[in-house]
Design a protein around this motif. Structure first.
Motif, PDB file in Angstrom:
ATOM      1  N   TYR B  34       0.853  -1.183   0.000  1.00 44.55           N
ATOM      2  CA  TYR B  34       0.000   0.000   0.000  1.00 44.55           C
ATOM      3  C   TYR B  34       0.893   1.238   0.000  1.00 44.55           C
ATOM      4  O   TYR B  34       1.072   1.890   1.030  1.00 44.55           O
ATOM      5  CB  TYR B  34      -0.920   0.008   1.217  1.00 44.55           C
ATOM      6  CG  TYR B  34      -1.944  -1.092   1.223  1.00 44.55           C
ATOM      7  CD1 TYR B  34      -2.125  -1.900   2.344  1.00 44.55           C
ATOM      8  CD2 TYR B  34      -2.731  -1.340   0.103  1.00 44.55           C
ATOM      9  CE1 TYR B  34      -3.072  -2.902   2.352  1.00 44.55           C
ATOM     10  CE2 TYR B  34      -3.684  -2.351   0.105  1.00 44.55           C
ATOM     11  CZ  TYR B  34      -3.851  -3.139   1.234  1.00 44.55           C
ATOM     12  OH  TYR B  34      -4.777  -4.141   1.231  1.00 44.55           O
ATOM     13  N   VAL B  35       1.460   1.526  -1.154  1.00 45.43           N
ATOM     14  CA  VAL B  35       2.264   2.727  -1.334  1.00 45.43           C
ATOM     15  C   VAL B  35       1.639   3.530  -2.470  1.00 45.43           C
ATOM     16  O   VAL B  35       1.302   2.971  -3.524  1.00 45.43           O
ATOM     17  CB  VAL B  35       3.726   2.407  -1.684  1.00 45.43           C
ATOM     18  CG1 VAL B  35       4.512   3.703  -1.954  1.00 45.43           C
ATOM     19  CG2 VAL B  35       4.389   1.628  -0.556  1.00 45.43           C
ATOM     20  N   SER B  36       1.490   4.809  -2.236  1.00 48.21           N
ATOM     21  CA  SER B  36       0.965   5.683  -3.284  1.00 48.21           C
ATOM     22  C   SER B  36       1.875   6.894  -3.456  1.00 48.21           C
ATOM     23  O   SER B  36       2.697   7.204  -2.583  1.00 48.21           O
ATOM     24  CB  SER B  36      -0.476   6.111  -2.984  1.00 48.21           C
ATOM     25  OG  SER B  36      -0.592   6.673  -1.685  1.00 48.21           O
ATOM     26  N   ASP B  52      -1.208   1.467  -4.624  1.00 51.48           N
ATOM     27  CA  ASP B  52      -0.885   0.037  -4.476  1.00 51.48           C
ATOM     28  C   ASP B  52       0.451  -0.296  -5.155  1.00 51.48           C
ATOM     29  O   ASP B  52       0.552  -1.271  -5.909  1.00 51.48           O
ATOM     30  CB  ASP B  52      -2.003  -0.823  -5.054  1.00 51.48           C
ATOM     31  CG  ASP B  52      -3.288  -0.747  -4.238  1.00 51.48           C
ATOM     32  OD1 ASP B  52      -4.307  -1.302  -4.674  1.00 51.48           O
ATOM     33  OD2 ASP B  52      -3.267  -0.095  -3.171  1.00 51.48           O
ATOM     34  N   CYS B  91       3.469   7.902   0.047  1.00 47.59           N
ATOM     35  CA  CYS B  91       2.556   7.656   1.168  1.00 47.59           C
ATOM     36  C   CYS B  91       2.475   6.154   1.363  1.00 47.59           C
ATOM     37  O   CYS B  91       2.426   5.394   0.384  1.00 47.59           O
ATOM     38  CB  CYS B  91       1.191   8.238   0.841  1.00 47.59           C
ATOM     39  SG  CYS B  91      -0.048   8.060   2.126  1.00 47.59           S
ATOM     40  N   SER B  92       2.474   5.709   2.600  1.00 49.31           N
ATOM     41  CA  SER B  92       2.417   4.272   2.867  1.00 49.31           C
ATOM     42  C   SER B  92       1.491   3.979   4.030  1.00 49.31           C
ATOM     43  O   SER B  92       1.362   4.790   4.960  1.00 49.31           O
ATOM     44  CB  SER B  92       3.811   3.737   3.181  1.00 49.31           C
ATOM     45  OG  SER B  92       3.768   2.381   3.600  1.00 49.31           O
ATOM     46  N   TYR B  93       0.871   2.808   3.985  1.00 47.56           N
ATOM     47  CA  TYR B  93       0.152   2.294   5.144  1.00 47.56           C
ATOM     48  C   TYR B  93       1.197   1.876   6.171  1.00 47.56           C
ATOM     49  O   TYR B  93       2.237   1.303   5.819  1.00 47.56           O
ATOM     50  CB  TYR B  93      -0.717   1.110   4.745  1.00 47.56           C
ATOM     51  CG  TYR B  93      -1.473   0.503   5.896  1.00 47.56           C
ATOM     52  CD1 TYR B  93      -1.176  -0.777   6.365  1.00 47.56           C
ATOM     53  CD2 TYR B  93      -2.491   1.206   6.520  1.00 47.56           C
ATOM     54  CE1 TYR B  93      -1.875  -1.329   7.423  1.00 47.56           C
ATOM     55  CE2 TYR B  93      -3.194   0.662   7.584  1.00 47.56           C
ATOM     56  CZ  TYR B  93      -2.884  -0.611   8.035  1.00 47.56           C
ATOM     57  OH  TYR B  93      -3.569  -1.153   9.084  1.00 47.56           O
ATOM     58  N   THR B  96      -1.465  -0.613  12.386  1.00 46.95           N
ATOM     59  CA  THR B  96      -2.539  -0.177  13.270  1.00 46.95           C
ATOM     60  C   THR B  96      -2.211   1.118  14.020  1.00 46.95           C
ATOM     61  O   THR B  96      -3.042   2.010  14.123  1.00 46.95           O
ATOM     62  CB  THR B  96      -2.860  -1.279  14.290  1.00 46.95           C
ATOM     63  OG1 THR B  96      -3.133  -2.488  13.593  1.00 46.95           O
ATOM     64  CG2 THR B  96      -4.066  -0.896  15.134  1.00 46.95           C
ATOM     65  N   ASN B  97      -1.007   1.233  14.533  1.00 45.29           N
ATOM     66  CA  ASN B  97      -0.681   2.386  15.383  1.00 45.29           C
ATOM     67  C   ASN B  97      -0.519   3.680  14.610  1.00 45.29           C
ATOM     68  O   ASN B  97      -0.875   4.755  15.086  1.00 45.29           O
ATOM     69  CB  ASN B  97       0.585   2.100  16.194  1.00 45.29           C
ATOM     70  CG  ASN B  97       0.328   1.079  17.288  1.00 45.29           C
ATOM     71  OD1 ASN B  97      -0.806   0.910  17.737  1.00 45.29           O
ATOM     72  ND2 ASN B  97       1.369   0.372  17.685  1.00 45.29           N
ATOM     73  N   PRO B  99      -1.489   4.480  10.948  1.00 43.86           N
ATOM     74  CA  PRO B  99      -2.035   3.953   9.698  1.00 43.86           C
ATOM     75  C   PRO B  99      -1.466   4.550   8.422  1.00 43.86           C
ATOM     76  O   PRO B  99      -1.229   3.838   7.456  1.00 43.86           O
ATOM     77  CB  PRO B  99      -3.528   4.252   9.826  1.00 43.86           C
ATOM     78  CG  PRO B  99      -3.776   4.318  11.288  1.00 43.86           C
ATOM     79  CD  PRO B  99      -2.534   4.933  11.864  1.00 43.86           C
ATOM     80  N   ILE B 100      -1.276   5.865   8.404  1.00 41.84           N
ATOM     81  CA  ILE B 100      -0.849   6.522   7.165  1.00 41.84           C
ATOM     82  C   ILE B 100       0.390   7.379   7.432  1.00 41.84           C
ATOM     83  O   ILE B 100       0.398   8.194   8.357  1.00 41.84           O
ATOM     84  CB  ILE B 100      -1.963   7.433   6.609  1.00 41.84           C
ATOM     85  CG1 ILE B 100      -3.290   6.673   6.453  1.00 41.84           C
ATOM     86  CG2 ILE B 100      -1.536   8.061   5.280  1.00 41.84           C
ATOM     87  CD1 ILE B 100      -3.308   5.642   5.366  1.00 41.84           C
ATOM     88  N   PHE B 102       3.337   9.877   5.359  1.00 43.47           N
ATOM     89  CA  PHE B 102       3.795  10.536   4.137  1.00 43.47           C
ATOM     90  C   PHE B 102       5.313  10.697   4.174  1.00 43.47           C
ATOM     91  O   PHE B 102       5.907  10.804   5.250  1.00 43.47           O
ATOM     92  CB  PHE B 102       3.170  11.927   4.002  1.00 43.47           C
ATOM     93  CG  PHE B 102       1.770  11.918   3.464  1.00 43.47           C
ATOM     94  CD1 PHE B 102       0.680  12.019   4.322  1.00 43.47           C
ATOM     95  CD2 PHE B 102       1.541  11.823   2.100  1.00 43.47           C
ATOM     96  CE1 PHE B 102      -0.614  12.029   3.827  1.00 43.47           C
ATOM     97  CE2 PHE B 102       0.256  11.826   1.597  1.00 43.47           C
ATOM     98  CZ  PHE B 102      -0.833  11.919   2.461  1.00 43.47           C
TER      99      PHE B 102
END
Lengths: 118, 111
Positions: B34-36, B52, B91-93, B96-97, B99-100, B102
Motif C-alpha cells: 500500500y504505497v501511493s 498500491d 505515502c504508505s500504510y 494499526t498504530n 495507519p498513514i 507521508f
C-alpha cells in the motif's frame, strides 16, 4: 463530476477551535472513507486521521488524539474536522481527501487555510 | 514513526528519466503493498499518480511508474516534460498504530 468542496479560510486565536467542512458531490459520501491531511506553509503533507463515513468510526493519528474530532452528516453529504486548543503551529492548509479500500487518495478538496494568530 | 525518507530534490532534462526513492521500514513500506505517490504543483492540491505500489489511475500518463524493493519504494518518471516540475510525495500504510505515513517530499526540477 466528483468533487470535494471545503469551507472557506479561517483565522483563529490561540486556544480556540476550528471546524472545517468537506462537501462531497457527484458521489455518495458513505461509499468512501474521508481522510484529513494538513500542510504547514512550505512543509510536507501530514495525515491527521480518517472517518468511515458509513459507520462513523474514526482513526486519528496519535499526534492529534484528544484534540481532533471527525464527524459526518450523511443527509447533506458532508464531512467535518474539528481541531481544538489551536496553537501557532496549527497554521496550515487543511485538505480533505477520499479513499476506497487502499490509500488511493484520488480526489482532494481545494484546501482550507487555517491561520492561528493572536 | 517518522515520516518516510525522500530525497529533498532531484532534477533532469526534458526527455530524460528520473527516479524518486521513498525509504521506510518493514513496518510500513516493506510490510504492505500500500504505497501511493502524489504530485503537487504550487498552490494546488495533491494529485494521485500511483497507488498500491504500481497501479496507475485512469488519466495518468504511463510515463509515471512505481515499484518497490524491500523497504524502499520508487517513482520513475520517463520522458520528462516541463509540466512535471513540482513536488512529489510518497505515502504508505503503516499498520494499526500509525495507519498513514507521508514522505517529506521531493522537489523535481526540469532543467
Amino acid at each position: 463530476q466528483v468533487q470535494l468542496v471545503q469551507s472557506g479560510p479561517e483565522v483563529k486565536k490561540p486556544g480556540a477551535s476550528v471546524k472545517v467542512s468537506c462537501k462531497a458531490s457527484g458521489y455518495s459520501l458513505t461509499v468512501y472513507f474521508i481522510h484529513w491531511v494538513r500542510q504547514a506553509p512550505g512543509q510536507g503533507l501530514e495525515w491527521m486521521g480518517w472517518i468511515n463515513t458509513n459507520s462513523g468510526g474514526t482513526n486519528y493519528a496519535q499526534k492529534f488524539q484528544g484534540r481532533v474530532t471527525m464527524t459526518r452528516d450523511t443527509s447533506i453529504n458532508t464531512a467535518y474536522m474539528e481541531l481544538s486548543r489551536l496553537g501557532s503551529d496549527d497554521t496550515a492548509m487543511y485538505y480533505c481527501t477520499r479513499s476506497l479500500s487502499s490509500i488511493d487518495f484520488d480526489c482532494w478538496g481545494q484546501g482550507t487555510l487555517v491561520t492561528v494568530s493572536s | 514513526q517518522s515520516a518516510l525518507t525522500q530525497p529533498r530534490s532531484v532534477s533532469g532534462s526534458p526527455g530524460q528519466s528520473v527516479t524518486i526513492s521513498c525509504t521506510g521500514t518493514s513496518s510500513d513500506v516493506g510490510g504492505y503493498n500500500y504505497v501511493s505517490w502524489y504530485q503537487q504543483h504550487p498552490g494546488k492540491a495533491p494529485k494521485l499518480l500511483i497507488y498500491d505500489v504500481s497501479k496507475r489511475p485512469s488519466g495518468v500518463p504511463d510515463r509515471f511508474s512505481g515499484s518497490k524493493s524491500g523497504n524502499t519504494a520508487s517513482l520513475t518518471i520517463s520522458g520528462l516534460q516541463a509540466e512535471d516540475e513540482g513536488d512529489y510525495y510518497c505515502c504508505s500504510y503503516g499498520g494499526t498504530n500509525t495507519p498513514i505515513l507521508f514522505g517529506g517530499g521531493t522537489k523535481l526540477t526540469v532543467l
